[in-house]
Design an enzyme around this catalytic site. Sequence first.
Site, mmCIF file in Angstrom:
data_model
loop_
_atom_site.group_PDB
_atom_site.id
_atom_site.type_symbol
_atom_site.label_atom_id
_atom_site.label_comp_id
_atom_site.label_asym_id
_atom_site.label_seq_id
_atom_site.Cartn_x
_atom_site.Cartn_y
_atom_site.Cartn_z
ATOM 1 C CG LEU A 1 12.506 -74.533 1.513
ATOM 2 C CD1 LEU A 1 12.135 -73.490 0.537
ATOM 3 C CD2 LEU A 1 12.332 -73.815 2.924
ATOM 4 C CG ASP A 2 14.617 -77.912 -3.684
ATOM 5 O OD1 ASP A 2 13.488 -78.710 -3.672
ATOM 6 O OD2 ASP A 2 15.094 -77.115 -4.580
ATOM 7 C CD GLN A 3 19.076 -83.212 1.877
ATOM 8 O OE1 GLN A 3 18.596 -83.844 0.769
ATOM 9 N NE2 GLN A 3 19.667 -83.767 2.840
#
Length: 195
Positions: free
Chosen positions: A41-43
């Site tokens: 899950l992207d930052q």
Amino acid sequence: MAQLLLFNKPYGVLSQFTDAENRPTLGHYIRDSGFYPAGRLDQDSEGLLLLTDDGQLQHQIAHPMHKLAKTYWVQVEGIPDVRALAALRQGVSLKDGKTRPAQARLIAPPSLWPRNPPIRERANIPTQWLSLTITEGRNRQVRRMTAAVGHPTLRLVRAQIGTWTLDGLAPGESRRQTLHLPKMAPKTTRGRRRH
């Protein structure tokens, strides 16, 4: 038996346990050893991240061939019209090819925690929430899909992976489950001669 952690990843946290630049990581929240993320899950995205101590389960969750559905709540700039929703549902052409068809619908703003920092809002441009369900996991796919139909993503929260949901988890909290997985059948040898 496999152990699974359902984790509500806060905004700004990396989906890994260490970082050379000392940015916030999973290690700041998860103390259980032997767990690894099943997917990413992207930052700058929030919400459900699954971690497991079992390689077979990690593969089943993360590998694209299993087409595990992932549902996102997406706050976008502007209000998508019928054509934009139809494009998302049919598949959007991106630089790395056309996406698989997605489920896309307008939703009321979900009951969520405040984001820190808050999203940037422009007074003269309305925002709208979407529920978007996809069955693939390309890099920053949801953001690229909404941008391709003219509605940049402002906030992105993953609400569900398969049957697992974010329900009852505040940002930074996790919940453990024990799963009983079927044993994998041994691999057959190819090219055996018949008698």
